[in-house]
Design a protein around this motif. Structure first.
Motif, PDB file in Angstrom:
ATOM      1  N   THR A  69       0.817  -1.212   0.000  1.00  0.00           N
ATOM      2  CA  THR A  69       0.000   0.000   0.000  1.00  0.00           C
ATOM      3  C   THR A  69       0.854   1.267   0.000  1.00  0.00           C
ATOM      4  N   GLY A  70       2.169   1.111  -0.087  1.00  0.00           N
ATOM      5  CA  GLY A  70       3.070   2.258  -0.122  1.00  0.00           C
ATOM      6  C   GLY A  70       4.506   1.795  -0.167  1.00  0.00           C
ATOM      7  N   CYS A  71       5.411   2.676  -0.547  1.00  0.00           N
ATOM      8  CA  CYS A  71       6.823   2.291  -0.687  1.00  0.00           C
ATOM      9  C   CYS A  71       7.393   1.779   0.637  1.00  0.00           C
ATOM     10  N   HIS A  72       7.958   0.595   0.613  1.00  0.00           N
ATOM     11  CA  HIS A  72       8.647   0.038   1.778  1.00  0.00           C
ATOM     12  C   HIS A  72       9.414  -1.215   1.366  1.00  0.00           C
ATOM     13  N   LEU A  73      10.319  -1.635   2.211  1.00  0.00           N
ATOM     14  CA  LEU A  73      11.041  -2.893   2.029  1.00  0.00           C
ATOM     15  C   LEU A  73      10.451  -3.936   2.960  1.00  0.00           C
ATOM     16  N   HIS A  74      10.027  -5.068   2.397  1.00  0.00           N
ATOM     17  CA  HIS A  74       9.635  -6.226   3.198  1.00  0.00           C
ATOM     18  C   HIS A  74      10.882  -7.102   3.322  1.00  0.00           C
ATOM     19  N   PHE A  75      11.407  -7.223   4.526  1.00  0.00           N
ATOM     20  CA  PHE A  75      12.672  -7.926   4.764  1.00  0.00           C
ATOM     21  C   PHE A  75      12.428  -9.194   5.578  1.00  0.00           C
ATOM     22  N   GLU A  76      12.943 -10.319   5.060  1.00  0.00           N
ATOM     23  CA  GLU A  76      12.781 -11.605   5.738  1.00  0.00           C
ATOM     24  C   GLU A  76      14.128 -12.235   6.048  1.00  0.00           C
ATOM     25  N   THR A  77      14.173 -12.945   7.154  1.00  0.00           N
ATOM     26  CA  THR A  77      15.325 -13.783   7.493  1.00  0.00           C
ATOM     27  C   THR A  77      14.816 -15.217   7.626  1.00  0.00           C
ATOM     28  N   ARG A  78      15.546 -16.151   7.029  1.00  0.00           N
ATOM     29  CA  ARG A  78      15.100 -17.549   7.013  1.00  0.00           C
ATOM     30  C   ARG A  78      16.214 -18.480   7.476  1.00  0.00           C
ATOM     31  N   VAL A  79      15.825 -19.496   8.213  1.00  0.00           N
ATOM     32  CA  VAL A  79      16.752 -20.531   8.657  1.00  0.00           C
ATOM     33  C   VAL A  79      16.246 -21.861   8.110  1.00  0.00           C
ATOM     34  N   ASN A  80      17.073 -22.489   7.297  1.00  0.00           N
ATOM     35  CA  ASN A  80      16.677 -23.733   6.616  1.00  0.00           C
ATOM     36  C   ASN A  80      15.374 -23.558   5.853  1.00  0.00           C
ATOM     37  N   GLY A  81      15.211 -22.395   5.258  1.00  0.00           N
ATOM     38  CA  GLY A  81      14.053 -22.127   4.408  1.00  0.00           C
ATOM     39  C   GLY A  81      12.838 -21.587   5.117  1.00  0.00           C
ATOM     40  N   ALA A  82      12.804 -21.662   6.453  1.00  0.00           N
ATOM     41  CA  ALA A  82      11.622 -21.213   7.202  1.00  0.00           C
ATOM     42  C   ALA A  82      11.844 -19.816   7.764  1.00  0.00           C
ATOM     43  N   ALA A  83      10.827 -18.980   7.660  1.00  0.00           N
ATOM     44  CA  ALA A  83      10.935 -17.604   8.137  1.00  0.00           C
ATOM     45  C   ALA A  83      11.044 -17.563   9.657  1.00  0.00           C
ATOM     46  N   VAL A  84      11.932 -16.700  10.153  1.00  0.00           N
ATOM     47  CA  VAL A  84      12.053 -16.434  11.586  1.00  0.00           C
ATOM     48  C   VAL A  84      11.965 -14.925  11.778  1.00  0.00           C
ATOM     49  N   ASP A  85      11.624 -14.493  12.979  1.00  0.00           N
ATOM     50  CA  ASP A  85      11.479 -13.067  13.266  1.00  0.00           C
ATOM     51  C   ASP A  85      12.816 -12.352  13.038  1.00  0.00           C
ATOM     52  N   PRO A  86      12.864 -11.397  12.086  1.00  0.00           N
ATOM     53  CA  PRO A  86      14.126 -10.711  11.800  1.00  0.00           C
ATOM     54  C   PRO A  86      14.670  -9.882  12.960  1.00  0.00           C
ATOM     55  N   VAL A  87      13.806  -9.436  13.871  1.00  0.00           N
ATOM     56  CA  VAL A  87      14.268  -8.555  14.950  1.00  0.00           C
ATOM     57  C   VAL A  87      15.266  -9.259  15.868  1.00  0.00           C
ATOM     58  N   PRO A  88      14.894 -10.378  16.505  1.00  0.00           N
ATOM     59  CA  PRO A  88      15.889 -11.058  17.337  1.00  0.00           C
ATOM     60  C   PRO A  88      17.016 -11.683  16.518  1.00  0.00           C
ATOM     61  N   PHE A  89      16.684 -12.136  15.288  1.00  0.00           N
ATOM     62  CA  PHE A  89      17.717 -12.729  14.437  1.00  0.00           C
ATOM     63  C   PHE A  89      18.822 -11.716  14.154  1.00  0.00           C
ATOM     64  N   MET A  90      18.429 -10.515  13.732  1.00  0.00           N
ATOM     65  CA  MET A  90      19.413  -9.491  13.410  1.00  0.00           C
ATOM     66  C   MET A  90      20.081  -8.935  14.664  1.00  0.00           C
TER      67      MET A  90
END
Length: 434
Positions: free
Chosen positions: A406-427
């Motif tokens: 609905t507007g300009c932004h980056l959707h950023f994902e972090t994955r472990v063995n192909g499965a998405a994990v919460d990027p906040v604690p991961f990063m």
């Protein structure tokens, strides 16, 4: 907002119209490639077109040929883009199914672990009561009652207490058995769910590869249209009008359009640099929580993937685009449109194309079972290709609003063995705040 294949072709159609106009009026032309880039065996040259004007029949045949070529270019590009969009949606659906199934399996395993702990506690309590009963039964209460009748009141009380203790033990044993059954049932469900994850992961990987192939085929078709259609339109004008110096005007228009595109790219780069500079801290690091991005990788080899503050976290939510309650498998960072997107860590590009709801997307294999994904990239903003190696902090794309956005932004994902994990604690574990 999302862009359909037909929408993405509209700028090109305006380009074609401009190309025809410049032939007739010597105005600005919109063409994106050298005039003679196409193969002479596939497309007519200017000399072919000029020669066809020598006879009416040859001229008509050439007109028919060129119209057919233009139609084929348009049809092929639209069909390939439609196929790419469908393949991207299939990939997104498969990936979402895997992510949601992974979360369900993890929850089942957590429940199984908790039930196992409860069952162990119940069994321990039952064992303690069994030991207590064993000590109590070591005294023959009936014999004591016969040999010491004066103590009969105490002994009868002891018999009653033992009876109640036995009843309590039976209840605890029953509860322990029930808890053990619950733990085992949950463990079995978790095992079945975990086994199913393999097939879902494979499906997601296959769909991603299919989407990459479709994206490359679409880009090839669009490139062919961009390289040839404006020139064919100009050649058609030469055949069907009395316009003069058509080829020279066309070539001049190509040069003008190249200069315009270069100026536009320069302006976008300047705007992106300005946005990045405004977000960057005085120290220039890309690891802060103040919305900066890129910069020199930290000691762990990671950088923030873009500027902008977080506007939507990881987890289940009501999707602002679809209105459905669904998993948001990453975090959204919202810098300005066209702002740079950086590789959060070094890696190899495994996907660069139409990702369905993700819009234009890049996925990096960062090694060690870790991958990162970058979605909603602006049309034309992908700056890398599948198979390419990139470094941490390298610009790989530009922020946009394609796909379910609905507007300009980056959707950023972090994955472990192909499965998405919460990027906040991961990063955060790698020294980066998002």
């Amino acid at each position: 907002m999302s862009t359909s294949p037909s929408q993405s072709l509209r700028p090109r159609r305006r380009v074609i119209a401009a190309a025809v106009a410049v032939v007739l009026t010597a105005g600005a032309i919109a063409a994106f490639a050298p005039a003679e880039q196409a193969s002479a065996a596939s497309y007519p040259s200017w000399s072919d077109v000029q020669a066809a004007k020598a006879s009416e029949s040859a001229q008509q045949d050439k007109v028919t040929e060129i119209k057919s070529l233009i139609s084929d270019l348009t049809t092929e590009a639209a069909a390939k883009q439609k196929s790419a969009a469908a393949a991207g949606t299939a990939y997104q659906t498969a990936q979402t199914n895997f992510d949601e199934a992974t979360l369900k399996q993890q929850k089942l395993q957590e429940q199984a672990d908790a039930a196992e702990k409860t069952a162990a506690q119940s069994e321990e309590q039952a064992g303690q009561l069994a030991a207590q009963l064993g000590r109590a039964s070591s005294n023959d209460v009936t014999t004591d009652l016969l040999t010491h009748p004066t103590n009969s009141g105490d002994l009868l009380y002891e018999l009653g207490a033992m009876s109640k203790l036995t009843e309590q033990a039976d209840g605890i044993y029953s509860q322990a058995t029930q808890d053990r059954g619950t733990a085992q049932a949950l463990a079995d469900k978790s095992a079945v769910a975990k086994k199913a994850l393999g097939a879902l992961a494979d499906a997601a990987q296959q769909k991603m590869q299919a989407a990459q192939s479709a994206a490359e085929a679409a880009q090839t078709a669009v490139d062919a249209q961009n390289d040839n259609q404006a020139r064919l339109e100009a050649q058609l004008t030469l055949l069907t009008s009395n316009a003069t110096n058509v080829e020279a005007k066309y070539n001049k228009g190509v040069a003008v359009e190249k200069a315009r595109q270069a100026a536009l790219a320069k302006a976008r780069a300047a705007a992106a640099a300005k946005a990045a500079a405004a977000a960057a801290p005085s120290g220039g690091s890309g690891a802060g929580s103040n919305g900066s991005g890129g910069g020199t990788p930290n000691s762990s080899g990671w950088v923030r993937p873009s500027a902008g503050y977080q506007t939507s976290p990881y987890g289940y939510r009501v999707d602002p685009y679809t209105g459905a309650h669904a998993l948001h498998a990453g975090v959204d960072l919202a810098p300005a449109c066209y702002s740079p997107i950086y590789a959060a860590h070094s890696g190899t590009v495994t996907f660069a194309g139409n990702g369905g709801g993700y819009g234009n997307e890049v996925v990096l294999d960062n090694g060690g079972g870790i991958s990162t994904a970058y979605g909603h990239i602006v049309d034309g903003g992908i700056m890398v290709a599948a198979g390419q190696h990139v470094s941490a902090g390298q610009q790989i794309a530009q922020v946009g609003s394609t796909g379910w956005s609905t507007g300009c932004h980056l959707h950023f994902e972090t994955r472990v063995n192909g499965a998405a994990v919460d990027p906040v604690p991961f990063m955060a574990a790698r020294g980066i705040s998002v």
